[in-house]
Design a protein around this motif. Sequence first.
Motif, mmCIF file in Angstrom:
data_model
loop_
_atom_site.group_PDB
_atom_site.id
_atom_site.type_symbol
_atom_site.label_atom_id
_atom_site.label_comp_id
_atom_site.label_asym_id
_atom_site.label_seq_id
_atom_site.Cartn_x
_atom_site.Cartn_y
_atom_site.Cartn_z
ATOM 1 N N LYS A 257 -15.212 -42.715 -49.595
ATOM 2 C CA LYS A 257 -16.355 -42.913 -50.462
ATOM 3 C C LYS A 257 -17.573 -42.154 -49.952
ATOM 4 C CE LYS A 257 -18.564 -47.011 -51.697
ATOM 5 N NZ LYS A 257 -18.068 -46.728 -52.967
ATOM 6 N N GLN B 37 -17.116 -38.672 -50.902
ATOM 7 C CA GLN B 37 -17.353 -38.447 -52.332
ATOM 8 C C GLN B 37 -18.840 -38.381 -52.645
ATOM 9 O OE1 GLN B 37 -15.089 -41.800 -53.610
ATOM 10 N NE2 GLN B 37 -13.322 -40.577 -54.208
ATOM 11 N N LEU C 275 -19.344 -44.561 -59.231
ATOM 12 C CA LEU C 275 -18.622 -44.676 -57.957
ATOM 13 C C LEU C 275 -18.942 -45.999 -57.261
ATOM 14 C CD1 LEU C 275 -16.768 -42.739 -56.462
ATOM 15 C CD2 LEU C 275 -18.716 -42.077 -55.085
ATOM 16 N N TYR D 152 -16.560 -49.415 -56.920
ATOM 17 C CA TYR D 152 -16.266 -49.907 -55.578
ATOM 18 C C TYR D 152 -16.647 -51.375 -55.451
ATOM 19 C CZ TYR D 152 -17.594 -50.999 -50.817
ATOM 20 O OH TYR D 152 -17.765 -51.622 -49.612
#
Lengths: 124, 73, 926
Positions: free
Chosen positions: B6, B9, B59, B63
């Motif tokens: 993450k 990203q 994102l 999550y």
Amino acid sequence: MKILIVDDEPNIVMSLEFLLRKHGYEVFIARNGTEAMETIRREKPHIILLDVMMPDVDGYDVCRYVKSMPETSLAKVIFLSARGRETDIRKGYEAGASLYLTKPFSTRVLMEKVKELAVASQAG
Amino acid sequence: MNQRLKAQQLLVISLLAGMLLIYPVLSIVNTPRLVGGIPALYAYVFCVWVVLIALTAWLMERYYRKASGNENE
Amino acid sequence: MNSGVVIGLSFGYLALLFAVAYLTERRARTARSLVNNPYVYALSLSVYCSAWTYYGSVGGAVTNGMEYLAVYIGPALMAPVFWIVLRKIIRICKVQRITSIADFVSSRYGKSSLPGVMVTVFCLLEAVPYLALQLKAIASSLDTLTRVGSEPGLYPGFILRDTTFYLTLGLAFFVILFGTRRVEATEQHEGMVGAVAFESLVKLVAFLAAGGFVTYGIFNGFGDIFSQAARVPRLEQLFVVREPFGFANWTATIFLSAMAVLLPRQFQVAVVENLNEKHLSKAIWLFPLYLLVINLFVLPVAFGGKLVFGTSPVDADTYVLALPMHFGQHLLALLVYTGGFSAATGMIIVTVIALSTITSTNLVMPLVVKSAWLKRRFADNFVGVLIYSCRVSMVVILLLAYAYFRGVARHYSLLSTGLVAFAAVAQFAPAVLGGIFWKRGSRNGAVAGILAGFVIWLYTLVIPSAAGAGLLPARLTEEGLFGLPWLRPVALFGLETSDYIPHALFWSMFFNVSLYVGFSLFGGQSNLERGQAEIFVDVFRYSKAGENTITGRGTAYMPDIRSLLVQFLGEKRTAQALQSFYLNNASVEVRTQGRADARLVSYAEKLLAGVIGAASARIMVASVSKEEEIRIEEVVDILKESQQWIRLNKEMRRKSAELQRATGELQRANHKLREADAQKDEFLYTVTHEIRTPITSIRAMSEILYDNPGLSETERQHFLDTIIKETERMTRLITQVLDLEKYESGRYQLKTRRQAVDLLLSEAVAAVKQLIKERNIALEVRIFPGIPEIALDHDRMIQVLINLLSNAIKFCDAANGHITVQAVCHGEVVQLTVADNGMGIAAEEQTLIFDKFYQAQQQRRDKPLGSGLGLAISKKIVQMHGGNIWAESAPNQGGQFSHYPAGNTPFAERGPPNSPGGRNLLSVET
């Protein structure tokens, strides 16, 4: 001559107090390390009978505390402890004790030693 | 989701948007033309900006729903 | 507009801020906190949008078009990376109790005060003009609002008649009230955060209202404004990025503003005031969204203003305000003014609080603790020194800003001062980012880098802008220092660029980074630096251990550490802090209070760091402890060794999996054996100790009786009585030790048969009936219907119940004793509860009491006591039944022991239901 008994076991305290008073000493009692340090600061006893295992501060620390304060550094410390391992005893002497007696001890021996230390303390 | 993944990203989103918002890419839209009544450059910058926010939000929220435990790397 | 209305509104709004802050602070203490959520966190980050944004953006857009946007693009681009960088910084600051950017740098680089002092000084240098800018924005908006035709409005005249001066005083009062309430700077200022978040909302709403009015009220939407602007060549030029502003400037500004999180105020709201790391996950997209929304109307307002006012001399910085005024929208103008006032005051409030913390912990405190004289002088009143130095610096900073505003600020535009400030804090970036990602980064590197960066910043930015404003001779910029052309501040070493900003940014960063990296690579680090580097870079690994990270191993005595804490935190807070430490480290700590444990010393240092900064805390703790070198290195070594060992191990496993497994099993078995052996040793040792104690009493008393024939009858009786009791105590102990040994060795076989619970309970109760009667205790037995018969070993379970009952009798309230015995059934599980109304069992002792020889604190003080084995035996017995036993209690609310013997189905563990009055509970589940 001021003597401080530090122990959390009431029956032991009771017997020692009885004996010491009978020998004419002025006796103070503390049931744990914190109380002991307070009494030491306040009364500045000449001799301290000290248990090692106490719920809060352990006896070694109390002893080091006594030795670290200028006004009490001359006080004599006798450890009375159920801990009889060699390391325990060495630790006691390293902390600055004059004597380390393992429980159960003889009150007769103890009284002898107290008397000797009292004389030494008065002379010094 | 894997925390490390993450982080990567997010870093990529940030770097990519950064590249799109400086020279030379910016020079492509650096014209006084109006697009839908709005200066091209102005419209372009705001579009990239919106996409950046939307991607980040997507994102992070994805999550958030998926995992809510381990926050250490 | 009537100036009375405007002044009234300003002070009224300030009063409203007080109310919001006060309300937030009150709610913060009741756990219904208004600020503990990601939305308020994101709003408080938006303090980034100061008056510079609010008024200056429009001005910037009029002169340079897109330029103003770069300042928002920077943080927006940075925001996703916040999750990596900021989260790490937040974690470090929480673990190390860091309170400011200066403290962060100081702590990372070996808790040395020099880097902290440097950062502090530079922050002050950067922030005072920036604060002055906000005051200027307030003053000129007041002026615009109250101006009638060409008559000047409320623009500052004589100081005592200057509204801005009184507003400054009002703000000083606010920051003192909500910024220095508590000594510990690590404590969050919820009130301040609440007020600032509120202000962010106000400025957003106000700006959107103004933008909406201009775009849809005066014009016909975006398309209309832009198509009209496109017909004016002067305005059409602004649609594109052009020289002299250019792409270099655009990129440099984006870079600078991306680093703006290092501004003292941003660091304060983003890091220090962060209540929960998780808030970041929403804030990293909410914050850029806020920036986007507040910027939507900037260009339309700029073009609209230019189209409306044309060449008339209205300052573009005031368009937002001037447009509604021009069209007679006075209420809207007041709202816009309030928004601008919010932007300015929000920035001022946070900046001043951050700066005062920095100043008092990184400038004043190091001075006080390093000077023996000052230290003695203020020894009894460190707390006072702290609070007052904080308050004084708040007032001084605000007055300096006011003076700067009156004296110098009129020479500068809103935009330039802001960017100069950004360029200053960008100088911290290499040291901060290097500090959290690069273990080699050293103190000397950081000091050299920051210093070089600042010298260049001063030379290439401050000097040219001062010269440009006519405050310094222009010769300096045109001909260079000493007339040397290669030293020209705007073209250092002959580098010619389009503008000051990229030029200054390039050279300052070039020297800053080179020196930082160079010194770090070619110089060494002290041990303490290396330790701090390890903790900072690997914070996610170390902080799992929470407060336990040992950063040094000092020998210090508890009384000294305590008195040190009391000096800075006060008696009450110290007691709380120590209590929470012991709670978190319960099992290990209870006994070793005398000489302070290394963990405690380290904890104390961190607590102090939260108050006086890392460097000063280090000095204070070192003054009461004998440091034996810095031991973090050892910790690190151990860690590295174990990592190497794991690597080696992996390799071995790859080579011969089979052998490894065998070895592993052997090792485990060996370990288990050794562990069991050690446990047995420890147990025997404790048993001996427990037996020696009564023997000591018996021997002493026997000797007294023997040596003193003249004792009175009562005395004799008393001693003999005690001897008998002590003998009983010993017998009991021996029996129990043997019992326990029997259960633990597995030699005892349960003799189970099914039987009714009510019978079991009444039998147990009958056994203690006499005692209960003697002590005048009220007994209540409640058996819920429908409890099935359960299979159990009758005698053993009776033993458990009697043990629980006699504990309850021993510890229930002396005067009004009350014991409840209860049986309930949850599906297949039967729960038995024995509750009393005594003083209860502290939470941290509720599991410990089941350990062998453990006696609750309270119990130790009040003899007589049991052997310390009763509950251990009970636990063993219940476990043999496949059940579970536990204690529940709120201290001082009575103790309750409960108990789940069971049927022959497997039993799920479950929490016991609320007992009458929710008291103490020790539960058994079988």
